[in-house]
Design a protein around this motif. Sequence first.
Motif, short mmCIF file in Angstrom:
data_model
loop_
_atom_site.label_atom_id
_atom_site.label_comp_id
_atom_site.label_asym_id
_atom_site.label_seq_id
_atom_site.Cartn_x
_atom_site.Cartn_y
_atom_site.Cartn_z
N THR A 1 0.85 -1.19 0.00
CA THR A 1 0.00 0.00 0.00
C THR A 1 0.88 1.24 0.00
OG1 THR A 1 -1.71 -1.17 1.26
CG2 THR A 1 -1.83 1.23 1.21
N THR A 2 0.61 2.13 -0.95
CA THR A 2 1.40 3.35 -1.11
C THR A 2 0.55 4.57 -0.78
OG1 THR A 2 2.89 2.43 -2.79
CG2 THR A 2 2.60 4.81 -2.78
N LEU A 3 1.09 5.44 0.04
CA LEU A 3 0.46 6.73 0.36
C LEU A 3 1.16 7.82 -0.44
CD1 LEU A 3 -1.42 8.46 2.24
CD2 LEU A 3 0.53 8.58 3.82
N VAL A 4 0.38 8.64 -1.14
CA VAL A 4 0.95 9.76 -1.89
C VAL A 4 0.64 11.05 -1.14
CG1 VAL A 4 1.04 10.99 -4.08
CG2 VAL A 4 0.63 8.52 -4.06
N GLU B 1 -2.11 13.24 12.91
CA GLU B 1 -2.66 12.25 13.84
C GLU B 1 -3.92 11.61 13.27
OE1 GLU B 1 -3.20 13.63 17.80
OE2 GLU B 1 -1.14 14.36 18.02
N GLU B 2 -4.81 12.42 12.74
CA GLU B 2 -6.05 11.89 12.17
C GLU B 2 -5.76 11.03 10.94
OE1 GLU B 2 -10.58 13.46 11.25
OE2 GLU B 2 -8.90 14.88 11.06
N LEU B 3 -4.78 11.44 10.14
CA LEU B 3 -4.41 10.66 8.98
C LEU B 3 -3.93 9.27 9.40
CD1 LEU B 3 -3.79 10.29 5.97
CD2 LEU B 3 -1.57 11.43 6.37
N VAL B 4 -3.06 9.21 10.40
CA VAL B 4 -2.55 7.93 10.87
C VAL B 4 -3.68 7.05 11.40
CG1 VAL B 4 -1.19 6.84 12.70
CG2 VAL B 4 -0.19 8.67 11.33
N GLU B 5 -4.57 7.63 12.18
CA GLU B 5 -5.71 6.85 12.71
C GLU B 5 -6.54 6.26 11.59
OE1 GLU B 5 -7.85 9.51 15.20
OE2 GLU B 5 -6.29 9.60 16.76
N THR B 6 -6.77 7.05 10.55
CA THR B 6 -7.58 6.58 9.42
C THR B 6 -6.85 5.48 8.65
OG1 THR B 6 -8.61 8.76 9.19
CG2 THR B 6 -8.70 7.30 7.27
N LEU B 7 -5.58 5.67 8.42
CA LEU B 7 -4.81 4.68 7.68
C LEU B 7 -4.73 3.36 8.44
CD1 LEU B 7 -1.87 6.95 6.42
CD2 LEU B 7 -3.83 6.14 5.09
N ILE C 1 1.02 0.93 6.10
CA ILE C 1 1.46 1.67 4.90
C ILE C 1 2.90 1.25 4.63
CG2 ILE C 1 2.01 3.94 3.94
CD1 ILE C 1 -0.98 3.40 4.13
N ASP C 2 3.14 0.76 3.41
CA ASP C 2 4.47 0.25 3.06
C ASP C 2 5.39 1.30 2.46
OD1 ASP C 2 3.94 -2.74 3.49
OD2 ASP C 2 2.31 -2.17 2.15
N ARG C 3 4.78 2.31 1.83
CA ARG C 3 5.61 3.29 1.12
C ARG C 3 4.88 4.63 1.10
NH1 ARG C 3 6.94 2.64 -5.31
NH2 ARG C 3 4.66 2.53 -5.33
N VAL C 4 5.67 5.70 1.23
CA VAL C 4 5.16 7.06 1.07
C VAL C 4 5.91 7.72 -0.08
CG1 VAL C 4 4.98 9.36 2.09
CG2 VAL C 4 4.55 7.35 3.50
N ILE C 5 5.15 8.29 -1.01
CA ILE C 5 5.75 9.09 -2.08
C ILE C 5 5.35 10.54 -1.86
CG2 ILE C 5 5.91 9.51 -4.56
CD1 ILE C 5 5.08 6.64 -5.07
N LEU C 6 6.33 11.41 -1.77
CA LEU C 6 6.08 12.85 -1.69
C LEU C 6 6.25 13.45 -3.07
CD1 LEU C 6 7.98 13.81 1.60
CD2 LEU C 6 5.56 13.21 1.32
#
Length: 225
Positions: free
Chosen positions: A31-34, A43-49, A56-61
């Motif tokens: 799962t990739t988060l962009v 904090e809310e983002l982490v709770e939702t994810l 979450i395996d990868r974050v792309i900025l």
Amino acid sequence: MTLSNVTDGIDQVQFDHVRVLVLEDVPEGQTTLVDTAFDENGEELVETLEAEYGDIDRVILTHGDHGHHGGLEHVMDAFDPKLVMPADESKLYEHFEEAGLDIEPDVAYEDGDLLEGDIRVIQVPGHTEATSALLLEERGVLISGDALDGSDRGGMPPGYLLPPPALFNIDHEAAELNLYDLLGYDFDTVLVFHGSHVFENPKQKLDDFLVEREWNEWDPRTDDE
């Protein structure tokens, strides 16, 4: 904050002023988060994810604006994902240093790179130094990375595309001219972070906008150099 599906395998987490995208099974089994929204959304983002995806395996900025990387520390602390970000976006590294964050990317990408999961990097400088759009080549989905906004962000009818407002660009002329580079790729959906996504003929609409734009003395179509 709301969570909704955008298209097959792609969800969005919508905050007041920006959204982030979640790519499921990209690359396969991951799962990739962009982008990560603002710090105050972290904090809310982490709770939702955690609740919806577990991990979450990868974050792309995509670029260095606070609204696209501000929540990164929260996400890194919660999931310890692989971090992928533009090599030449000095604004990002400066923000990390100012915040006292000891963060280094696992992958520092450049224009034209192909990331895991069949994601082609198309950099469109102008909004920031290395604003990056991400093209899911096999699917024809272009994630704008603030190279483009939905037209309704500027009070126009939805369904069309515009560059970000000049107020937010380090070089508005470049932000418009460099949009021509996107026309060299095939896509039939454009997902934006501000305004409405465009699912009908986005490439033709972008081409029409550029053709009709009043370029004056910096018209790239009449440049003899």
